[in-house]
Design an enzyme around this catalytic site. Structure first.
Site, PDB file in Angstrom:
ATOM      1  N   SER A 101       9.474  80.452  30.361  1.00 53.34           N
ATOM      2  CA  SER A 101       9.846  81.790  31.054  1.00 53.34           C
ATOM      3  C   SER A 101       8.440  82.453  31.184  1.00 53.34           C
ATOM      4  O   SER A 101       7.781  82.961  30.259  1.00 53.34           O
ATOM      5  CB  SER A 101      10.747  82.602  30.361  1.00 53.34           C
ATOM      6  N   HIS A 122      11.023  79.038  34.675  1.00 56.15           N
ATOM      7  CA  HIS A 122      11.890  80.083  34.520  1.00 56.15           C
ATOM      8  C   HIS A 122      11.388  81.287  35.030  1.00 56.15           C
ATOM      9  O   HIS A 122      10.286  81.896  34.641  1.00 56.15           O
ATOM     10  CB  HIS A 122      12.409  80.316  33.238  1.00 56.15           C
ATOM     11  N   ASP A 131      11.952  85.327  35.803  1.00 59.14           N
ATOM     12  CA  ASP A 131      12.777  86.433  35.564  1.00 59.14           C
ATOM     13  C   ASP A 131      12.631  87.498  36.520  1.00 59.14           C
ATOM     14  O   ASP A 131      11.638  88.124  36.499  1.00 59.14           O
ATOM     15  CB  ASP A 131      12.804  87.098  34.241  1.00 59.14           C
ATOM     16  N   MET A 152      13.779  91.082  37.999  1.00 54.52           N
ATOM     17  CA  MET A 152      14.602  92.384  37.401  1.00 54.52           C
ATOM     18  C   MET A 152      14.002  93.539  38.280  1.00 54.52           C
ATOM     19  O   MET A 152      13.124  93.494  38.792  1.00 54.52           O
ATOM     20  CB  MET A 152      13.951  92.745  35.753  1.00 54.52           C
ATOM     21  N   HIS A 165      16.147  83.423  37.775  1.00 53.92           N
ATOM     22  CA  HIS A 165      16.965  84.365  36.834  1.00 53.92           C
ATOM     23  C   HIS A 165      17.074  85.646  37.734  1.00 53.92           C
ATOM     24  O   HIS A 165      16.236  86.479  37.398  1.00 53.92           O
ATOM     25  CB  HIS A 165      16.611  84.291  35.505  1.00 53.92           C
ATOM     26  N   MET A 221      18.239  88.906  37.803  1.00 58.11           N
ATOM     27  CA  MET A 221      18.804  90.249  36.805  1.00 58.11           C
ATOM     28  C   MET A 221      18.721  91.242  37.875  1.00 58.11           C
ATOM     29  O   MET A 221      17.913  92.409  37.740  1.00 58.11           O
ATOM     30  CB  MET A 221      18.083  90.402  35.692  1.00 58.11           C
ATOM     31  N   MET A 234      23.308  83.659  27.852  1.00 53.60           N
ATOM     32  CA  MET A 234      22.226  84.724  27.492  1.00 53.60           C
ATOM     33  C   MET A 234      22.529  84.772  25.815  1.00 53.60           C
ATOM     34  O   MET A 234      23.518  85.030  25.224  1.00 53.60           O
ATOM     35  CB  MET A 234      22.334  86.174  28.084  1.00 53.60           C
ATOM     36  N   ASP A 243      19.102  81.268  26.984  1.00 56.06           N
ATOM     37  CA  ASP A 243      17.774  82.104  27.348  1.00 56.06           C
ATOM     38  C   ASP A 243      17.742  83.225  26.289  1.00 56.06           C
ATOM     39  O   ASP A 243      18.636  84.160  26.329  1.00 56.06           O
ATOM     40  CB  ASP A 243      17.984  82.831  28.651  1.00 56.06           C
TER      41      ASP A 243
END
Ligand code: DX5
Ligand code: ZN
Length: 231
Positions: A12, A37, A39, A41, A70, A72, A141, A179
């Site tokens: 990540s 990966h 992330d 957000m 991912h 979020m 998660m 994760d």
């Protein structure tokens, strides 16, 4: 199939040094990363901000690895096309807060990408029942989403076992991913519970010995434990 082929590592980049992002991702690829990966957000779905499609676009130029995104964010549907154009290969979308998860998953498939559904620590495995046949992976998660460097929640281990059982029963091609807080100690526990894809940020990019050493020892610790519960 040998265990080392089953175990997949997904570094990540949230824990990477953004000033040297290309270099760090190239090192992770050389060390045998299976996917990267990313992330995303938005400060609403989780109380933190991170990165958007321009980062994926830049990474696309420096790595041939699949870029796993991912999401979020509050309304992932609004951003799927933009990330696909930037180079995302797969999307992980949360069950929480998505009232039309099936539509989101279908849209991802229509765009020709792999779709995964994510469940937070307090969300039971049973919510996956109706969507499981439609997805390529389930992400459990193992911390509450929003931040790197958190402690692995051991209470999620029994849920990983439940998810693995459900997957084996109805969609054996589906991957089981974890994760958050995954390191040499917790990775093997998740593997024993049935996970086969391991996201790791700080234990890879924060390791004093460097990315390659960190990935080698993470993989070595996990291999051998994978599938213990299933055997
Ligand atoms: C947390 C993110 C994770 C995070 C993991 O919300 O989804 O992907 O980067 O970081 P570590 O491995 O440091 O817990
Ligand atoms: Zn993540």
């Amino acid at each position: 199939m040998k265990n080392e082929e089953v175990v997949k590592l997904a570094p990540s980049i949230l824990a990477a040094d953004f000033a040297r992002l290309g270099e760090q991702v190239a090192e992770a690829q050389k060390a045998g990363a299976d996917r990267i990966h990313v992330d995303v957000m938005d400060g609403h779905f989780v109380p933190n901000l991170s990165m958007g499609a321009p980062v994926v676009q830049s990474l696309r130029r420096v790595t041939s690895l699949p870029l796993e995104t991912h999401m979020m964010i509050t309304n992932p549907d609004l951003f799927l096309e933009e990330f696909v154009a930037a180079g995302s290969d797969s999307f992980l979308v949360h069950w929480e807060g998505n009232y039309n998860l099936d539509r989101t998953v279908r849209r991802i498939k229509e765009l020709g990408k792999r779709a995964g559904v994510v469940i937070n620590p307090a969300t039971p495995a049973s919510v996956l029942e109706e969507i499981l046949t439609e997805v390529d992976l389930v992400l459990v998660m193992t911390v509450n989403p929003g931040f790197g460097h958190q402690h692995f929640l051991h209470s999620t281990l029994s849920k990983i076992q439940r998810v693995r059982r459900m997957v084996d029963e109805v969609n054996p091609r589906c991957e089981v991913e974890v994760d958050g807080g995954v390191d040499e100690e917790t990775g093997p526990l998740a593997a024993a519970a049935g996970a086969n894809v391991f996201v790791a940020g700080s234990s890879i990019f924060g390791d004093k010995e460097g990315v390659t050493t960190a990935m080698d020892s993470l993989r070595a610790n996990i291999v051998g434990r994978q599938g213990v519960v299933r055997a």
